[in-house]
Design an enzyme around this catalytic site. Structure first.
Site: not given
Ligand code: BES
Ligand code: ZN
Ligand code: MN
Length: 495
Positions: A272, A279, A290, A349, A351, A353
């Site tokens: 991811d 990111k 991920d 990001d 993604e 969901r």
């Molecule tokens: N895979 C990430 C969530 C994540 C972040 C897991 C850090 C482990 C450590 C997910 O896909 C993501 O990027 N989520 C975003 C959502 C936001 C854009 C609403 C997040 O948590 O920043």
């Molecule tokens: Zn993710």
């Molecule tokens: Mn993500």
């Protein structure tokens, strides 16, 4: 490693090492006292002299204890007797296992399993001993060009029960512990493998292997199949990657034909990068984890097969990468999910969901008894619960309670957050049925509020494992969680 159960006095064991507990202020446990008596007070003498005071996790290895058949005795500090609970038991065991492994004892008889742990029973002690031992001995060195110098690794552990009448119970607990530990090991290996090796196709191959080795039904849907099914949300994420997406369907058919299955859904983003909503570079490598939800679903299905659970279980794994590319999702894009609901992708990001919502719709065809999805879904969950508890949200309270209870029993705990309708407001979009993000407040809840819109036709729960599936820092690596929780959930369902 091999595990067996034994009853009998510690001083009469012909083994390389016996492991005995000592509480703080130098009090021997029952087994310890038995060896001490046979040895004419040799152990209490050592304790009196202050070589070991019983502080939690400390160890002392003794050779040539008089009148004892074991070649060595390993004393392990258990801490304060009044505070001897789950965590202390596990910490003491881990210390013992590490010392045994480092000192070249190839076999040992562990008497810590006999020591009462507050609010737990013997079966729990034994199961945890197996899980903790396997956890502590886990190594991931398949990608190092030189394997570590050959050592004398710990090979055989005998776990003690006080009475012969407890042997069968102990043996059943060993089988459970081993199935859990094997499932965790599979999940950890997959999690630790980097994104260039552990691709969606790799996950699909491993699932096929698992199907073969464990008699699970297996089917892998290809991109064309997903197009036919109109999985527009999932496909929109996959578009930005050169790796074709895979949708894995695994089935353990342990129940009768008419029995409705439990469906486990695992997020399988093999890397991811965030997509166009890229990111930051720092620690981005950690996004190889991920796919930990997917890995834990594979681990749980393997365990269900190993334990021959009389239950029908389906595992669904949407797998793809989330990368920036000319074809990738762009902020503002509107995609149509398999359910027909449209989604404005405000942040590429978010993604997880997007791939899960189509898997949740696909789950409907199994007429499930319950659906549980497992996903490293939100950074917000790490902020809320840290690395200790998995986030739990559900549209059904009985199912939530069942999962909380399973986590408690497995010492792989979850904590429930509210999934109230009030949070749905945050997902409003001016251009589509919903947005894929709900802003900064309550990020874990709005993520599952989003998912809940695709889980209206069955009882559903969501496990956010962003904080619990892996560890960062010096001990960086996959943890194998929540395989223990999932296996206990299935055990509970199997009756
Ligand atoms: N895979 C990430 C969530 C994540 C972040 C897991 C850090 C482990 C450590 C997910 O896909 C993501 O990027 N989520 C975003 C959502 C936001 C854009 C609403 C997040 O948590 O920043
Ligand atoms: Zn993710
Ligand atoms: Mn993500």
């Amino acid at each position: 490693m091999e595990f067996s159960i034994k009853s009998g006095s510690p001083e009469k064991q012909r083994v390389a090492c016996v492991v005995l507990g000592v509480f703080e202020s130098r009090k021997l446990t029952e087994a310890g006292a038995a060896v001490d008596e046979a040895a004419g007070g040799y152990l209490s003498d050592i304790l009196r002299r202050g070589d070991m005071d019983g502080r939690l996790g400390t160890t002392l290895l003794l050779h040539h204890v008089p009148h004892a058949l074991p070649e060595r005795v390993l004393l392990v500090g258990l801490g304060k007797e009044r505070e001897f609970r789950d965590k202390a038991y596990r910490d003491a065991l881990r210390a013992a296992i590490k010392t045994l492994d480092e000192t070249g004892s190839m076999e040992a008889a562990v008497y810590l399993t006999e020591v009462p742990v507050k609010r737990r029973d013997l079966a729990w002690n034994v199961e945890q001993a197996v899980v903790v031992a396997q956890e502590a001995l886990y190594r991931f060195d398949q990608l190092k060009s030189k394997q570590e110098a050959p050592r004398r690794p710990l090979r055989r552990l005998t776990l003690a029960v006080s009475r012969r009448g407890e042997l069968a119970l102990g043996e059943a607990a060993v089988r459970r512990g081993l199935a859990i530990a094997n499932g965790m090991q599979l999940a950890r290996d997959l999690g630790n493998l980097p994104g260039n090796l552990c691709t969606p196709a790799f996950l699909a191959d491993r699932a096929r292997e698992l199907g073969k080795s464990h008699g699970l039904g297996i089917e892998v849907l290809e991109q064309a199949d997903m197009e036919r099914l109109k999985m527009g949300a999932l496909l929109s994420v996959a578009k930005g990657s050169r790796q074709p997406p895979k949708f894995i369907v695994l089935q353990h058919r342990g129940g009768n034909k008419k029995q409705k299955p439990v469906v486990l859904v695992g997020k399988g983003i093999t890397f991811d990068a965030g997509g166009i909503s890229l990111k930051p570079a720092a620690e981005m490598d950690e996004m190889k984890y991920d796919m930990s939800g997917a890995a834990s679903v594979l681990g749980a299905l393997q365990a269900a097969a190993e334990l021959a659970l009389p239950l029908n279980v389906v595992g669904l794994i949407p797998a793809c990468e989330n990368l920036p590319d000319g074809a990738a999702n762009k902020p503002g894009d509107v995609v149509t999910s398999m359910s027909g609901q449209t989604i404005e992708v405000l942040n590429t990001d978010a993604e997880g969901r997007l791939i899960l919502c189509d898997a949740l719709t696909y789950a409907e065809r199994f007429e499930p008894e319950a659906v549980v999805d497992v996903a490293t879904l939100t950074g917000a969950c790490v902020i809320a619960l840290g690395n200790v508890a998995t986030g739990l949200l559900a549209n059904n309270d009985a199912l939530a309670r069942e999962l909380l209870h399973a986590g408690e029993a497995a010492y792989d705990r979850a904590w429930q957050l509210p999934l109230w309708d009030d949070y749905q407001e945050q997902l409003k979009s001016n251009f589509a049925d919903m947005a894929n993000i709900g802003g900064r407040p309550a990020g874990t809840i709005t993520a599952s509020a989003f998912l809940s819109r695709f889980a209206r036709k069955y009882h559903w729960a969501h496990l956010d494992i962003a904080g619990t599936a892996w560890k960062g820092g010096k001990e960086k690596g996959s943890t194998g969680r929540p395989v223990p929780l999932l296996v206990h959930f299935l055990l509970g369902r199997a009756g």
